[in-house]
Design an enzyme around this catalytic site. Structure first.
Site, PDB file in Angstrom:
ATOM      1  CE1 TYR A  66      -4.276  -0.888  -0.474  1.00 33.45           C
ATOM      2  CE2 TYR A  66      -3.403  -2.619   0.632  1.00 33.45           C
ATOM      3  CZ  TYR A  66      -4.596  -1.873   0.025  1.00 33.45           C
ATOM      4  OH  TYR A  66      -5.402  -2.849  -0.763  1.00 33.45           O
ATOM      5  CD  GLN A 100     -15.973  -0.695  -9.684  1.00 32.14           C
ATOM      6  OE1 GLN A 100     -15.555  -1.764  -9.834  1.00 32.14           O
ATOM      7  NE2 GLN A 100     -15.902  -0.166 -11.740  1.00 32.14           N
ATOM      8  CG  HIS A 118     -14.088  -0.961  -4.682  1.00 31.24           C
ATOM      9  ND1 HIS A 118     -13.574  -1.177  -5.654  1.00 31.24           N
ATOM     10  CD2 HIS A 118     -15.092  -1.938  -4.596  1.00 31.24           C
ATOM     11  CE1 HIS A 118     -14.840  -2.594  -6.200  1.00 31.24           C
ATOM     12  NE2 HIS A 118     -16.269  -2.616  -4.862  1.00 31.24           N
ATOM     13  CB  CYS A 126      -7.251   1.993  15.253  1.00 28.48           C
ATOM     14  SG  CYS A 126      -6.816   0.993  16.182  1.00 28.48           S
ATOM     15  CB  CYS A 147      -4.007   3.160  17.093  1.00 32.07           C
ATOM     16  SG  CYS A 147      -5.146   4.410  17.569  1.00 32.07           S
ATOM     17  CB  CYS A 150      -6.093   1.655  21.881  1.00 37.02           C
ATOM     18  SG  CYS A 150      -6.244   0.586  19.725  1.00 37.02           S
TER      19      CYS A 150
END
Ligand code: OAD
Length: 250
Positions: A66, A100, A118, A126, A147, A150
């Site tokens: 990513y 999309q 999408h 998170c 995160c 947390c």
């Protein structure tokens, strides 16, 4: 560019237009598509990169992928097809843009309202406390971010295989497809459901269905017209034709 009399008549009088876009609209910006020639799914395995189990098994690998895609997207700019659709939104009162794509290029081109089926690669959240992160970067681009509240794993806010689409967004897209009189399907192979249902919904409710694609697709036999070519050329020409038909010079 010349269009058929039927399409010109629809452009002149359409009161409601719905557009569905796919990866092909961003191809001319330099964002790789998923299928066909150099498509991402030819080189990468979706089962290792685009599903929740793979993420839990190996979050760093998923984030590396990513981070790479985010970088590609941030380095490109919207092309004339994105810009023309932003213009079309201003010309038609009941206009719905459904995409999309997760690349955010429609918004960057100026579209104000975009139904993102999408998700959006620029956003993350998170998985433990659901805190949203508008633009998180994985440390060193290859370690999954955590995160700051947390300590849970942060994931990209995109829909992975096996996951439901955001239901409110899809419901709105379905309504727009059902009420439009002209549906434009741009740069999608139209094989991923439920997004690929939207052209059928439009057809079943009497819309005129026009496909704009570099090649014929699964949808072509059902479309009223398939305009073959580059979205960056055809979409601006359609928007220009609509503008001229509705604002004739005296
Ligand atoms: P695909 O990669 O399946 O299809 C891209 C389409 O764009 C193909 O039909 C091409 O012929 C066409 N195309 C390529 N260049 C073009 C150009 N310059 N002008 C016009 N058309 C062009 O991409 P999608 O249909 O968007 O899902 O894929 C749907 C979903 O599959 C994606 O949203 C993604 C993927 O798995 C998720 O990530 C959930």
């Amino acid at each position: 560019m010349k269009f058929s009399d039927k399409l010109l008549a629809r452009l002149r009088r359409a009161e409601s237009i719905c557009v569905l876009t796919g990866a092909g609209i961003s191809a001319e910006s330099g964002v790789p598509t998923f299928r066909g020639g150099d498509g991402l799914w030819k080189k990468f395995k979706p089962e290792e990169l685009a599903n929740f189990d793979a993420f839990i098994r190996n979050p760093d690998v998923v984030w590396e992928w990513y981070a790479y895609r985010k970088k590609v997207i941030q380095e490109v700019v919207p092309n004339p097809a994105h810009v023309a659709l932003a213009e079309l939104e201003k010309l038609v009162t009941d206009f719905t843009l459904v995409t999309q794509n997760v690349d955010n290029l429609h918004r960057r081109a100026g579209s104000m309202r975009v139904l993102e089926l999408h998700g959006n690669i620029e956003r993350s959240y998170c998985i433990s406390c659901r805190k949203k992160f508008p633009d998180v970067k994985p440390p060193d681009n290859r370690t999954a971010p955590r995160c700051d509240t947390c300590g849970g794993l942060i994931r990209p806010d995109v829909v992975w295989f096996g996951e439901l689409l955001p239901q409110d967004v899809f419901a709105e897209a379905e309504k727009a497809a059902a009420r439009c009189d002209l549906f434009l399907c741009i740069g999608t192979s139209a094989v991923v459901y439920p997004a690929a249902m939207l052209p059928s919904t439009a057809l079943n409710h009497g819309a005129y269905l026009v496909e704009i694609n570099a090649e014929y697709t699964d949808l072509s036999s059902r479309a009223h017209e398939s305009l073959l070519g580059k979205a960056g050329t055809i979409v601006p020409a359609i928007v220009q034709a609509l503008h001229t038909l509705r604002n004739p010079t005296p």
